[in-house]
Structure formats: C-alpha cells, structure tokens
Design a protein around this motif. Structure first.
Motif, PDB file in Angstrom:
ATOM      1  N   THR A  32     -20.667   9.921   9.100  1.00  0.00           N
ATOM      2  CA  THR A  32     -19.302   9.609   8.670  1.00  0.00           C
ATOM      3  C   THR A  32     -19.331   9.132   7.233  1.00  0.00           C
ATOM      4  N   GLY A  43      -9.612  10.377   8.746  1.00  0.00           N
ATOM      5  CA  GLY A  43      -9.911  11.811   8.844  1.00  0.00           C
ATOM      6  C   GLY A  43      -9.883  12.540   7.531  1.00  0.00           C
ATOM      7  N   ARG A  46     -13.874  14.688   6.576  1.00  0.00           N
ATOM      8  CA  ARG A  46     -14.188  15.807   7.478  1.00  0.00           C
ATOM      9  C   ARG A  46     -15.668  15.892   7.838  1.00  0.00           C
ATOM     10  N   VAL A  49     -16.865  16.200  11.774  1.00  0.00           N
ATOM     11  CA  VAL A  49     -16.330  17.281  12.605  1.00  0.00           C
ATOM     12  C   VAL A  49     -17.214  17.531  13.825  1.00  0.00           C
ATOM     13  N   THR A  62     -11.821  16.540  13.656  1.00  0.00           N
ATOM     14  CA  THR A  62     -12.494  15.332  13.177  1.00  0.00           C
ATOM     15  C   THR A  62     -12.611  14.359  14.339  1.00  0.00           C
TER      16      THR A  62
END
Lengths: 235, 277
Positions: A32, A43, A46, A49, A62
């Motif tokens: 992240t 979000g 991305r 994902v 996401t």
C-alpha cells in the motif's frame, strides 16, 4: 460474519471490513502507499489492487476501499494483479524517482527500470497529508486544488493558513518527502507541502527554545549562512 | 466588498438547504467572480474548512477567483471547431482585444477564454459572448461580434423581431382595461396598476411589450422584493393560482385582449412569466 474465498482459502471476517484488512489478518501481504491506519481509505495509489470474480467477470479493485462480500472470490497475487502492480510502480517511478518509499517498493517487486518519460515531480497526489491534516489533526489547512494536470495540494490562495499549527504531520506521512525541508529554497523543495509552512527557525522570536520537529532539516543553518554571506557582501 | 450581501446570499442558501455550488454560483453571478472574503464567509457559515471551498472553486472552470470583465468571450477550441479554423478565430479575438486567453482587458470590458467544447459542434467554429452563441465565426466576423457585445444584445428592433409584440391587458376581476394610452413605454401604451410592499403603496407601470421587462414605479422597489399588485379600478388584489417557474412565487394573472391570459412574477428582478393565448 461474512465468509468468502481469499486465495483459495475459505475465510470469515466481520461485516464491513475491507479486503485489505482481511488479507492482512490472514497473512497475505498487499503493498500500500496511500493507506494508513486511522485515516479514511482513499484508493488513490491503486497499489493495493486485487482481482475479484471469475472468468470474464474478473476485475481489479482497490482492496483498501472494497468491503468483503459473501461468497466473493479474491486473489491477492494473481498474474494480472502482479502485472498491474508492477505497472503502477513503474508509473510512480517515472514521476517521483527520488522517493525512498517508492524506490523500496520497486526493489521489493523487482522493478528495475521504467519505460516512460522520466519526470521529477514532488507529489503523487496520494492525499495522505490532506487526510492527516483533516482527520487526525482536525485542522483542514491543506487540500486539493484545481483539477486534471493542474491538480495540486496546498493551502487556499497559496498563503500561510490560519488553521495550520505547524504540527508537521503532513511531512511525516508524505511518502515522497524523504529529504525533509529545504523550505527557504522552494525551487528545490522536495515535497512542496512545507513551502506553505513556516519552520520554527524562521519564527524564532516566538519559538527560540523549542526543539525543532524538522531536525535534521538545517534550514535554519542555511538562513544563518545566507545572512552571514549577505553581511560579508555588504561589509 | 459588500459583506452584507454575501452574508444574505449564504444565509438564504443555507436556509433552503441548497448545496455549496449553488451558493457559489449565486455569489459569482452577483460579483462576477468569487472574492476571497466571500469564500471565507461561506466556509465559516457552512462549517467547512476554507480549503474545501477553495478546492471546489478551483475545480470548476465556471468559477473564477479573479474579477472578470463586463463581457465574457468564450471561443470554442473543440475538435469540430478546431478543424474549421477555431484557433485562427481565437487568435483574432486575442489580437483585437490585445489579451491572451484567460486574461481581462485593462479597461475591464472583456474577459477572453477558450473552452474545449460547447456541445454545438455543427455550428462551429462557435464563439459565445455573454451567453449569446455565434455560429460559423471566421476572422472577419470577429470585430462585428465584439462591436455588438459592446452595444448590447438586448437592444432589439421591435418592428422586425417576431418574438416581441405589444399586448393589451385587463383586470381578471372587473375586466376594466389596465392600459394607459397617455403614458407610453417602448413606444406603446403602458400597463398601469397599483402595487404595495411593506407600508409603501403607489402606482406601477410596466411595458406592454411581450419580451420587455421595463417598469417604472412610484417607489424604488428593492431587488428580490415580492410586491402585491392591485387593480386600479376595482382595487382587488391580482393573485393567481400558478407558481412562478423561476422562483416559485405566486404569479399575477391578467386577461389579454383577444383571448388568453398572461401571468407575471411579482418578484422584482425575476423574469418568470406565462403567456397563454
């Protein structure tokens, strides 16, 4: 409780928890960048994902904003997910190659080079600082301005905000701001967020015996040096 | 800066549960741009942080943080306009006004901006001045358009324009004519009625031209004031069942000679009306 399939494993999580939380709990790592515990999921980057659904209906979402659903089939490291993540890291490298956080991410995911036009941006618009300022510091001093390619983060009218308490939280969470403050030279400033803050050394009449949160920023020493140089020239 | 007016706008929009954007639109229409004080006032009154308001104001092209000129000239540079030479038109406008897109002339007469598509591609190249669309513009018609915008678009020739015609009206209660042949407006007899608001009570004359909003009154009526209309013959209040389509105020009915009714909005400054022939 909601039960769904996570990487082929049947798991149960509490209602309302996101896929990212679930994956973390069951030990599947998801990288992240714009996510931080205690801040509202956004979000934006991305990077987190994951692939949900099956066959032709499979799609990337996401995981930080997607809530677990009954019977969902989630894959956190399928070929498609890995490919998408690598692409995102390449794009991040293309815009902000100087960031330590992004360099580490690239190394971790074996991204050795990027194939786009190299730029040297000072912001990836992840919104961490904006959320930090608003949600944790309850100040709302900085925010998004403009749109499209003119989107930027800063204070209203580019002036020092009255709401800003110089907490430095925005710099603390910034993934791009690794060099800390060069603020008395905004052209070279790395994150740009600090260009709208005044460092304690500048307001030293007010804060002269305060421990500086920007340490080791040396902005104050640069100011001193400039002053000395000026007096030498004048003398 | 009229901080009183800003406060009034913000309070009214808050009371009506209107959104942030409609509040800002109203401020922009009153001042021509969004003054900094206004944004601060909006933030304070709506309990939002100033940066949120500023973010919205910088997000939409319709909002301007800089004072704009009297006339807003927008040249379309969308694909359809572009292939027909819109960039030449835009250059010509810039040259004649002596400014670049996004700038305002020194005398505050014109603001020139380029837009990406106005959705009127078949008419391209399109230039819009103060909401008036000009189609198939070329470099030689630019000076005409700019000249017209200075003269004013609302100046129309009554004799040739079919949308404008005089009407004769009478009271819906006593059927007495409301026309005053001895007092002419726009070259036609005016409509004569009595009006009141607050403690003021006096005469009011309106142009009988359908499409003209000229009026004269014994007392100056403040903007947005809703006034009561009375027949000068039978003294009944003229009040109808229909609500104004623009602002929702109860409208004033009058009978049109030759059959039909016309209803006008009694709010000063509101142009809402219904003509039913």
């Amino acid at each position: 409780m909601i039960s769904f399939e996570l990487n082929g494993l049947q798991v149960q999580v509490e209602e309302g928890s996101t896929l990212l939380e679930a994956a973390k709990f069951f030990g599947f790592p998801i990288p992240t960048l714009c996510h931080m515990d205690g801040l509202e999921p956004y979000g934006a980057c991305r990077l987190c994902v994951v692939e949900i659904g099956e066959g032709s209906k499979a799609k990337l979402v996401t995981s930080c904003t997607y809530r677990a659903e009954e019977g969902l089939k989630v894959r956190t490291s399928s070929e498609r997910v890995v490919k998408a993540r690598k692409m995102i890291i390449e794009l991040l490298l293309a815009s902000t190659p100087q960031s330590k956080v992004i360099q580490d991410l690239a190394a971790e995911h074996h991204v050795m080079q990027q194939r786009f036009r190299q730029e040297h941006e000072d912001c990836i618009l992840c919104g961490l600082c904006v959320r930090m300022c608003k949600e944790q510091m309850v100040a709302g001093a900085i925010g998004f301005r403009g749109r499209g390619e003119n989107r930027s983060i800063g204070t209203p009218f580019d002036m020092k905000s009255e709401q800003c308490r110089l907490c430095g939280g925005c710099m603390y969470v910034c993934p791009v701001c690794t060099l800390r403050c060069t603020f008395n030279d905004p052209d070279r400033a790395v994150c740009g967020g600090c260009a709208n803050l005044a460092a304690p050394c500048v307001e030293e009449e007010k804060f002269h015996d305060l421990m500086c949160y920007m340490s080791p920023c040396v902005a104050c020493e640069i100011v001193e040096y400039e002053k000395e140089k000026q007096t030498k020239i004048e003398g | 800066m009229n901080s009183e007016l800003i406060r009034e706008i913000v309070d009214r929009n808050e009371a009506n549960n209107n959104g942030l954007i409609s509040t800002m639109e109203e401020i922009q229409s009153k001042f021509g741009y969004l003054p900094r004080e206004a944004l601060e006032k909006v933030a304070e009154k709506t309990n939002r942080s100033l940066v949120d308001i500023y973010g919205v104001a910088t997000f939409y092209r319709a909002f301007s943080l800089e004072p704009r000129g009297e006339h807003l000239v927008s040249a379309c540079l969308g694909t359809a306009c572009h292939v027909r030479g819109a960039s030449l038109v835009a250059n010509e406008i810039g040259k004649q006004l002596g400014i670049e897109p996004g700038e305002t002339t020194q005398d505050d007469k014109f603001t020139f901006e380029t837009v990406n598509c106005l959705g009127a591609c078949a008419l391209g190249p399109v230039v819009v001045v103060d909401g008036h669309y000009f189609s198939q513009v070329n470099t030689s018609t630019v000076s005409d358009i700019l000249k017209k915008s200075v003269e004013g678009f609302d100046k129309v020739e009554v004799a040739t324009d079919e949308r404008i015609f005089p009407i004769e009206v009478s009271c819906p209660r006593c059927n007495h004519s409301l026309m005053a042949p001895d007092h002419q407006m726009d070259g036609y007899p005016s409509i004569w009625i009595t009006h009141s608001y607050g403690l003021k009570h006096g005469w009011l004359r309106m142009s009988s031209l359908y499409g003209s909003y000229k009026s004269e009154a014994e007392y100056d009526i403040p903007e947005n004031q809703v006034i009561n209309f009375f027949c000068p013959h039978c003294h009944t209040e003229l009040i109808g069942a229909a609500d104004c389509t623009e602002c929702g105020t109860q409208m004033i009915p009058m009978i049109v000679r030759g059959g039909g009714t016309v209803q006008v909005c009694p709010r000063k400054g509101c142009k809402g009306h219904i003509l039913d022939l």
